[in-house]
Design an enzyme around this catalytic site. Structure first.
Site, mmCIF file in Angstrom:
data_model
loop_
_atom_site.group_PDB
_atom_site.id
_atom_site.type_symbol
_atom_site.label_atom_id
_atom_site.label_comp_id
_atom_site.label_asym_id
_atom_site.label_seq_id
_atom_site.Cartn_x
_atom_site.Cartn_y
_atom_site.Cartn_z
ATOM 1 N N PHE A 1 0.821 -1.214 0.000
ATOM 2 C CA PHE A 1 0.000 0.000 0.000
ATOM 3 C C PHE A 1 0.858 1.268 0.000
ATOM 4 O O PHE A 1 0.479 2.274 0.588
ATOM 5 C CB PHE A 1 -0.962 -0.003 1.194
ATOM 6 C CG PHE A 1 -1.740 -1.283 1.331
ATOM 7 C CD1 PHE A 1 -2.643 -1.678 0.349
ATOM 8 C CD2 PHE A 1 -1.544 -2.126 2.422
ATOM 9 C CE1 PHE A 1 -3.343 -2.869 0.464
ATOM 10 C CE2 PHE A 1 -2.241 -3.316 2.540
ATOM 11 C CZ PHE A 1 -3.141 -3.684 1.557
ATOM 12 N N ARG A 2 2.045 1.187 -0.637
ATOM 13 C CA ARG A 2 2.963 2.321 -0.746
ATOM 14 C C ARG A 2 3.538 2.738 0.609
ATOM 15 O O ARG A 2 4.069 3.837 0.757
ATOM 16 C CB ARG A 2 2.293 3.538 -1.406
ATOM 17 C CG ARG A 2 1.512 3.229 -2.664
ATOM 18 C CD ARG A 2 2.354 2.615 -3.752
ATOM 19 N NE ARG A 2 3.342 3.539 -4.302
ATOM 20 C CZ ARG A 2 4.302 3.194 -5.152
ATOM 21 N NH1 ARG A 2 4.406 1.926 -5.532
ATOM 22 N NH2 ARG A 2 5.151 4.080 -5.605
ATOM 23 N N LEU A 3 3.454 1.893 1.613
ATOM 24 C CA LEU A 3 4.026 2.186 2.925
ATOM 25 C C LEU A 3 5.425 1.574 2.977
ATOM 26 O O LEU A 3 5.666 0.549 3.613
ATOM 27 C CB LEU A 3 3.118 1.645 4.034
ATOM 28 C CG LEU A 3 1.697 2.220 4.027
ATOM 29 C CD1 LEU A 3 0.843 1.585 5.125
ATOM 30 C CD2 LEU A 3 1.741 3.739 4.203
#
Length: 199
Positions: A177-179
């Site tokens: 999740f782009r984390l």
């Protein structure tokens, strides 16, 4: 204090970079040691191109090039550079920036001698970054230097290595999740400090 564990663990960023590169060499189909190298001209306009990283020393990163080409001229005028290594197969990257210096002649000679004969002759034949009328002109120049230099050409004086001594190194790994996970190492007078960064 940062929570560096797993693939980020360790107290030496150069050892960590060597470990990541060794892992990438098992999974990347071509040129795991490719870096996108950024320099800038005298006006500050940046330039970036792919080159091959040839050595990770105890405190520096080394690549080789023609001193008379665009990157060589830019590094002479402004001896600072940055690069990124990105491995799609691992979903990781390393970013580096810092001052640049030329490697010693003996080191450049040793690396040049380790290259294939064709690559050594190519270093003589290429007037890097300058206009070329056509590929036939280049191949004629290769034939000419082959006849002139023989089977064991010495390193050209206009060709050699550069060493980047980083002031910052960042290790990045893809997260769901782009984390992503990002850790920046900063060179201080007393050694390296690390900090986790937002993605």
């Amino acid at each position: 204090m940062t929570d560096r564990t797993g693939i980020f663990a360790g107290d030496d960023p150069f050892a960590l970079a060597r470990d990541w590169l060794a892992e990438a060499e098992k999974t990347e189909p071509e040129d795991a040691n490719a870096i996108a190298l950024a320099t800038s001209d005298e006006s500050g306009l940046p330039n970036v191109r792919m080159v091959l990283l040839k050595e990770i020393e105890a405190d520096a990163f080394v690549f080789y090039t023609n001193f008379e080409g665009k990157k060589g001229q830019e590094l002479a005028a402004n001896p600072q550079a940055a690069f990124v290594m990105h491995w799609k197969s691992l979903r990781r990257q390393i970013r580096v920036r810092g001052p640049v210096e030329r490697v010693e002649d003996a080191q450049a000679d040793a690396y040049y001698k380790s290259r294939s004969l064709q690559s050594r002759l190519g270093a003589w034949a290429s007037q890097q970054s300058r206009p070329l009328a056509g590929r036939g002109t280049l191949m004629a120049e290769v034939a000419k230097v082959t006849a002139q230099k023989g089977p064991d050409p010495a390193r050209p004086s206009f060709w050699g290595g550069f060493r980047i001594r980083p002031v910052e190194i960042e290790f990045w790994a893809d997260g769901r999740f782009r984390l992503h996970d990002r850790f920046r190492w900063t060179k201080e007078a007393a050694g390296w400090t690390t900090m986790r960064l937002y993605p």
